[in-house]
Design a protein around this motif. Sequence first.
Motif, PDB file in Angstrom:
ATOM      1  N   LEU A  74       0.829  -1.203   0.000  1.00 46.51           N
ATOM      2  CA  LEU A  74       0.000   0.000   0.000  1.00 46.51           C
ATOM      3  C   LEU A  74       0.869   1.261   0.000  1.00 46.51           C
ATOM      4  N   THR A  77       1.673   1.938  -3.415  1.00 45.29           N
ATOM      5  CA  THR A  77       0.513   2.579  -4.038  1.00 45.29           C
ATOM      6  C   THR A  77       0.493   4.068  -3.733  1.00 45.29           C
ATOM      7  N   TRP A  94      -1.540   1.595 -12.529  1.00 45.03           N
ATOM      8  CA  TRP A  94      -0.347   1.870 -11.735  1.00 45.03           C
ATOM      9  C   TRP A  94      -0.645   1.866 -10.240  1.00 45.03           C
ATOM     10  N   THR A  95      -1.817   2.354  -9.908  1.00 41.15           N
ATOM     11  CA  THR A  95      -2.205   2.337  -8.488  1.00 41.15           C
ATOM     12  C   THR A  95      -3.016   1.094  -8.144  1.00 41.15           C
ATOM     13  N   PRO A  98      -0.661  -2.522  -7.149  1.00 42.76           N
ATOM     14  CA  PRO A  98      -0.187  -2.660  -5.763  1.00 42.76           C
ATOM     15  C   PRO A  98      -1.317  -2.581  -4.748  1.00 42.76           C
ATOM     16  N   LEU A  99      -2.374  -1.812  -5.096  1.00 41.55           N
ATOM     17  CA  LEU A  99      -3.508  -1.723  -4.169  1.00 41.55           C
ATOM     18  C   LEU A  99      -4.198  -3.072  -4.022  1.00 41.55           C
ATOM     19  N   CYS A 201     -11.543   1.184   1.853  1.00 45.93           N
ATOM     20  CA  CYS A 201     -11.348   0.609   0.514  1.00 45.93           C
ATOM     21  C   CYS A 201     -12.673   0.548  -0.243  1.00 45.93           C
TER      22      CYS A 201
END
Length: 749
Positions: A74, A77, A94-95, A98-99, A201
């Motif tokens: 995170l 991210t 791109w985010t 990893p998220l 989330c």
Amino acid sequence: MTAPVRPAVFAAVANLGVLVWLLVRGDDVFYGYLGGPIALTAGVYACHRIARAAGLSRPAQRFWRRLEYAGVLLLITACVAVVRANNDAGMSLWTAVPLMSGVLMLMVAFLGLPGPSRTGSAWVRATLDGLTVAVAAGLVFWYGVLDLAPRDTSLTARIVAAVVGVGGVLLLVVIGKSAAQPDSAVAPAALRVLTLGPITCVAGTFLQIAGSVDARMAVSVLCLPLTGGALALGAHLQQRALDRPGGAAPASGRSLFNLLPLLAVTAMAALVISVSAHDLTHRQRIIIVGAVLIAGFVATRQLLSLRENTVALRGIRAQQAELERLALSDNLTGLPNRVRFTVALTERLDAGEPAAALIIDIDDFKMINDTLGPAAGDQLLYAVSQRLRNQCSPGEMPARLGGDEFAVLLPAVDGAADRVLQAFAEPFTIAEQQLLLHASAGVALAEDCETADEVLRNADIAMYAAKESGKASWVRFEPRMRQDMAAHARLAGELRNGIAGGELRLLYQPIFDLVTGRIHGCEALVRWQHPVRGFVSPGEFIPCAERSGLIVPLGSWVLREACEQLARWRIERGAAAVEAVNVNVAVRQLREPGFVDEVAAVLSDTGLTPYDLIIEVTESSVVDGWQVTETLQALHDMGVRLALDDFGTGQSSLSLLRAFPVNSLKLDKSFVDGIADGADRGRLAVAAAVALLAEHLQLKAVAEGIEHQEQLERLRDMGYRYGQGFLMARPLPAADCGALMADAPVHVA
């Protein structure tokens, strides 16, 4: 500010900074996204610290390490979001990658928590709950949330939003079930705080797709800082649970997250109604509404069943807690019992922590219990337990192992044993009496042991070594003690076989009239001729017999053999035979409830009268308790004569003569040694005082250990009429002693 609190404070400051930026922000969003890396760095650091904290169980350490890895993902991210802040404020691969990886790692961490063993049907129910929530959440996101998304939202953004949103809902289910476990490896408060991550989330995914511009901006900059704050605060709560005495507080066993499957059904029902409002006939709508009502009824029925199950489960857990308390604590003192002590010691051994066991045994407690009664004895044990509880420091655990035996679990030995035993320094007030207790203790370190039982066994061996060294002290275990104990056990086994196999024999040391020189009586002395060891000293096997309880059968054999021998001498020697035989009796024999009857039976079987038997006891035996006192009084009333052996070595010799039905005093050999030349005035004074005391009380005075003519003459001048020792005769076999009865008097002039 302590180290465990600092990360949580930094994360809170980062979140506060983001909120301030939202209120006064300008066009540059770069500074708004900076809160994410700061808060997540604090969260990762907090997870790293707590994962390596001392005292944390291995499952909990593994859990926090996985949270640390999730926090790192995170954090990546958040860093990507900072770099791309002014280029793309929306959801991108791109985010998203990893998220989603971080969310997956969070789910792995919670699924890895240990829980109660599940049956096959339980696993099926858990899988169905997850599928119900996943399908319902997916349809709601796809049909509801994504339907509200702007038309220019890419398909990639829609898919990522649905996956992350559904994953967050599933994570809520997993966290909720973990937090509801009564024996969770992680602090329940920390688990509840960690739900902030998946909640943000889910909410963030919704607002990123369907929210306004301001809402999308707020969630973009707040979602990750809030998750970092949850990690830092959760680690802080876990540390507080470790520091709290007794460990973490138990979970309540009830979680609102158990309602998520039912909420999913409700959401689907609402969705079906919403869909059915379009392009359906009236009859079709009625059927769909009826199906939804049935689903609602089923859901309501399940809610009621859930409530009943929760109430029943709470009662079962309360009963289980009470049963565990009863099983792991001592009813009289409230201290942990042997089982709880062993479990705690095992836990320290498994964790590799330093530990030592101190076993304490109250000296002469049986005498106190017999004298004051069992009720007073219980009061005394309770008072001792409270003293030990107050004397122990944090990290030390007192326990009652049983009877008058206590134990203390120590983190280290240095100074602790002396401090704990200070509990016995002040007198105890029991039954309106002041009692000054002494205790013997043994200490064993856990570093050289593999199991808790081995530690306790070593401490027990050391405690018995302390008793043998004079009581009222403590001894640290050494490996040689185990060897001594093993040798003692072997000797006890061989002695048992020797008694049964006829390896023992009696010698008789004559007692002479110091005036006439004729034999007056004789003392029976037991000897052991081992078939392999050869001659075994009485100083070696008599203490072994007393410790092992073999002194009772051994003493019974000596009593009968000596009486039978006197009867044979009467037949063989007639009037020349001695008038009585002296038999040494141990305190353990005097405690036996049938000892008086045994003496009467032996005298009857051998045809002797009670006057023909002299029983020798030590002063320590006489003060052993009311049982021994009653036994001695019964023997005296029967007509058996009693002699105080080793007189003068005890601490209450004079007071004993007033209450004890004694017939003769035997001056200990230690007072006979060295009186010949008159140099030791102390011994002379004691020997003369005992002779004078016996004369005034009309008791027979016998001097032991006469080895020189000068000693004999000095004792005779003091008034001693009778004596025994190597000067006149050594211990003899029965035949030689019988022959001595018919011989001329020994020279005593």
